[in-house]
Design an enzyme around this catalytic site. Structure first.
Site, PDB file in Angstrom:
ATOM      1  N   ASP A 101       0.817  -1.220   0.000  1.00 31.67           N
ATOM      2  CA  ASP A 101       0.000   0.000   0.000  1.00 31.67           C
ATOM      3  C   ASP A 101       0.852   1.271   0.000  1.00 31.67           C
ATOM      4  O   ASP A 101       1.999   1.276   0.456  1.00 31.67           O
ATOM      5  CB  ASP A 101      -0.901   0.032   1.238  1.00 31.67           C
ATOM      6  CG  ASP A 101      -2.083  -0.909   1.118  1.00 31.67           C
ATOM      7  OD1 ASP A 101      -2.107  -1.698   0.158  1.00 31.67           O
ATOM      8  OD2 ASP A 101      -2.967  -0.858   1.997  1.00 31.67           O
ATOM      9  N   HIS A 253       3.617  -2.609   3.147  1.00 29.13           N
ATOM     10  CA  HIS A 253       3.713  -1.241   2.647  1.00 29.13           C
ATOM     11  C   HIS A 253       5.043  -1.047   1.930  1.00 29.13           C
ATOM     12  O   HIS A 253       6.075  -1.542   2.386  1.00 29.13           O
ATOM     13  CB  HIS A 253       3.588  -0.219   3.783  1.00 29.13           C
ATOM     14  CG  HIS A 253       2.255  -0.240   4.468  1.00 29.13           C
ATOM     15  ND1 HIS A 253       1.939  -1.172   5.436  1.00 29.13           N
ATOM     16  CD2 HIS A 253       1.146   0.540   4.312  1.00 29.13           C
ATOM     17  CE1 HIS A 253       0.699  -0.958   5.862  1.00 29.13           C
ATOM     18  NE2 HIS A 253       0.195   0.066   5.192  1.00 29.13           N
TER      19      HIS A 253
END
Length: 732
Positions: A101, A253
């Site tokens: 992300d 991430h």
């Protein structure tokens, strides 16, 4: 009376045949440039989440409206059917979908991609529009290497706070960035701040339903590595590992901070899980469905390309703007600091009781007054000279006036006043004609709209007691300072010109003897060939020529002259346009001084860089201060921006106050300083930019005669060291 001087082209006195009516058009290009710079800043703020960003995060709410099959189901929610219920999907066993992300990040995402490539693994990158538009080449690499890309909104707001129109805008802008970066659209979406399926609540579920109605699969996760907490490599691996061969969507991430632990975890997680029989694939591969990517085409594709290109340009431009702002900040602070220090040293030197330039100068001097259509001003000018306490002869050179200027002077029938008539040939030619008729070895030059105090000439010529001095700059003052534009010029003259001249005097590189009040040793003028017509700033040109010939040029602070400054924006623009362009011409003409030796080389290596930086470069960059101020006021951080701007203003105010104190001027005029910095600086920017355009395009600037009103008369009061007030007389 005399033989007329030859005609010259592009002179100061000669007026154009046709008046220029499109004055506002002169501001068009500079104004468009400022607007373009601000637009680049706005676009940069837009893609850096400084504009329209919403950082609120919704607190957990009830789950009463969320179907049980969603709460108990898998991490992929398909709510695309307009009639049927939402479906919940899981990843099959022994398959892991790694999801990343918040990227792409220019540092960490390429390393993540390298690691996935090393282990022949694929995943899904949920990118934000802000990052995708700034780093499109990384998105293109993701797609090229077989990874899937999903939407993560444009600037990462909690959608439960947003309206449907804002949600649509976030999706559309995110798709726009993808189209521009990789030429694709995607059907995958992950909400910001999302978690597991059982965390869906009454606030987020309506958003998921709406997202489905727009044609997207909502993807949350089974396993949260919590790598954003940087808990350590071992913990990240434990959090990401599924149990008993179950399939899983793992949240990681690739942006938002230091992702070194994520990389180290991947280096162990990928081979270990593969050894246990797991396959790392993208989402649609794990689900056995068609690709989430579809090609962007037509207008949507070109719109995306244009947007990404504009973002790239804005990043480069704003980077340059930030550097420019830093440069102007350093220049402003350095200049003001240097002016304060050197002006203090100059004042301490010339105000000592025993200070002398040399033997007192008492011999007569010649005063040259070139005049073209100065009927409204010339009488006050000549009468102020007649009141001088130093012996002089006055030579009025009428440069082909059509308003009876010469006749008026002759009708005054004053002793020691001669009129020399010539055809209109320009100010340099008029001055050279006057020099040829001068009887004395010191020549004072002034403008026909200027008045002297009784002591001005005596104070102006005393430095010639030093045989090394070739020219002396006087203290030009604005006489018509009652209007706002006059007050602004008054501040500029006292602070920007006279404080500068004190600094340049100490540095021995005075760039300009003002045309309103200056004195020259005739020998020095003869050696450099007199006044030149090569530039539109003959006063700057002659000063630089004297430096190159080895003469010293100094400043006489008590030699005050009161001149009529332009009283309208158009007149001011015309005057400063000529000054700026003429200064550029003079700098270019004398550029070889940089390579010369002795006094000329010193001027070339000190004076020319100073003039170039402070009179050509710094004013061109100065509007950046106001552009960033406007941006900060609109989009923040407002407090810091205003504080920085007022900090610069306070530095200027200190310098201005010190300059006013040195000139013994009333501080009341400094009230208009803040407004001067906001408005007047923009006008000077326009002037300088137009001068640059003229110089770079090889244009030829024609002189425009300023309209004079004759409001400046001889200052009243007894002569002395303090400046006296000017009086207005009716315009006849």
């Amino acid at each position: 009376m005399t033989q007329p001087a030859p005609r010259v082209r592009n002179n100061r006195h000669k007026q154009p045949k046709k008046p220029r009516r499109a004055f506002p058009m002169r501001f068009l290009l500079p104004s468009l440039l400022l607007v373009a710079l601000l637009a680049m800043l706005v676009l940069r703020g837009y893609v850096h989440s400084e504009i329209l960003a919403d950082h609120r995060i919704q607190a957990p709410a009830s789950t009463s409206q969320v179907p049980d099959e969603i709460l108990d189901g898998g991490p992929v929610i398909d709510a695309r059917s307009p009639t049927g219920p939402a479906q919940s999907l899981r990843v099959p066993d022994h398959r892991i979908v790694l999801t990343f992300d918040d990227g792409p990040d220019p540092v960490w995402t390429p390393r993540v991609l390298d690691k996935l490539k090393e282990y022949d693994a694929h995943g899904v990158f949920f990118v934000t529009g802000t990052m995708a538009s700034r780093y499109p080449e990384i998105v293109a690499r993701m797609v090229a290497e077989g990874h899937e890309v999903g939407l993560h909104t444009f600037n990462h707001p909690d959608l439960s706070y947003q309206s449907t129109s804002r949600i649509d805008w976030e999706l559309a802008e995110n798709q726009l960035a993808l189209a521009g970066a990789a030429g694709i659209r995607t059907s995958l979406f992950r909400p910001p701040y999302s978690s597991f399926a059982d965390a869906m609540d009454n606030k987020s579920w309506p958003v998921t339903q709406y997202i489905g109605s727009r044609g997207y699969l909502t993807v949350v996760n089974d396993r949260d590595s919590e790598d954003w907490k940087r808990p350590g490599v071992r913990t990240i691996i434990e959090n990401a590992t599924p149990h008993d061969g179950e399939g899983a969507i793992v949240l990681m991430h690739d942006s938002g901070g230091d992702r070194s632990q994520t990389l180290a975890a991947l280096d162990r997680f990928l081979p270990d899980m593969r050894a246990e029989g797991y396959e790392f694939t993208h989402l649609t591969g794990a689900l056995g469905t068609s690709s989430a990517h579809t090609p962007a085409a037509g207008f949507a594709l070109w719109q995306g390309k244009a947007f990404v290109t504009a973002v790239g340009v804005s990043e480069e431009v704003t980077g340059v703007l930030v550097v420019g702002l830093a440069v102007i900040g350093v220049l402003v602070i350095s200049r003001f600091g240097l002016m304060l220090l050197l002006s203090f040293l100059h004042a301490r030197k010339v105000r000592r009781k025993n200070f002398r330039w040399g033997d007192p100068v008492a011999r007569p001097v010649s005063v040259l007054v070139p005049a073209y259509n100065e009927r409204k001003c010339i009488e006050a000018t000549v009468r102020s000279l007649m009141a001088s306490d130093h012996p002089i002869e006055i030579i009025v050179i009428d440069d082909g006036s059509t308003d009876g200027t010469a006749d008026l002077v002759e009708a005054m029938r004053l002793p020691r006043v001669r009129v020399v008539r010539q055809r209109n040939a320009g100010k340099p030619a008029a001055l050279n004609n006057g020099i040829a008729h001068a009887r004395y070895d010191i020549v004072v030059m002034m403008d026909g709209d200027t008045v002297f105090e009784p002591t001005t000439i005596r104070e102006l010529v005393q430095p010639f007691g030093d045989p090394k001095v070739g020219a002396v700059a006087g203290n030009a003052k604005v006489g018509n300072r009652d209007s706002l534009i006059g007050a602004w010029q008054h501040i500029e003259y006292v602070m920007g010109f006279n404080l500068d001249r004190r600094m340049y005097d100490v540095l021995r590189c005075m760039p300009t003897i003002p045309g309103a009040v200056g004195a020259f040793r005739r020998e020095a003028l003869d050696r450099v060939g007199g006044m030149s017509e090569d530039t539109l700033a003959e006063d700057t040109d002659i000063t630089m020529a004297l430096h190159r010939d080895g003469w010293h040029v100094v400043y006489a602070e008590n030699a005050r002259a009161w001149t009529e400054a332009p009283e309208s924006v158009q007149q001011l623009w015309s005057q400063r346009y000529r000054w700026s362009y003429g200064t550029m011409q003079a700098i270019w003409k004398h550029r070889h001084a940089v390579l010369e030796r002795g006094h000329s080389g010193r001027f070339g290596r000190v004076g020319l860089p100073f003039v170039s930086l402070f009179m050509v470069v710094a004013p061109l960059l100065a509007p950046l201060i106001d552009v960033f101020l406007l941006y900060g006021l609109l989009f923040g951080p407002t407090g810091k921006t205003v504080a920085a701007w007022f900090g610069v203003l306070m530095v200027q105010a200190v310098c201005a106050a010190y300059a006013f104190r040195l000139d013994r001027e009333k501080m009341v005029h400094l009230i208009s300083l803040p407004l001067q910095q906001i408005l007047y600086r923009q006008l000077m920017y326009v002037v300088l930019l137009q001068s640059w355009i003229t110089a770079l395009t090889g244009g030829r600037l024609r002189w425009q005669k300023l309209r004079r009103t004759g409001v400046v008369d001889t200052p009243g009061g007894a002569p002395g060291p303090r400046p006296t007030a000017t009086h207005r007389r009716p315009v006849g």
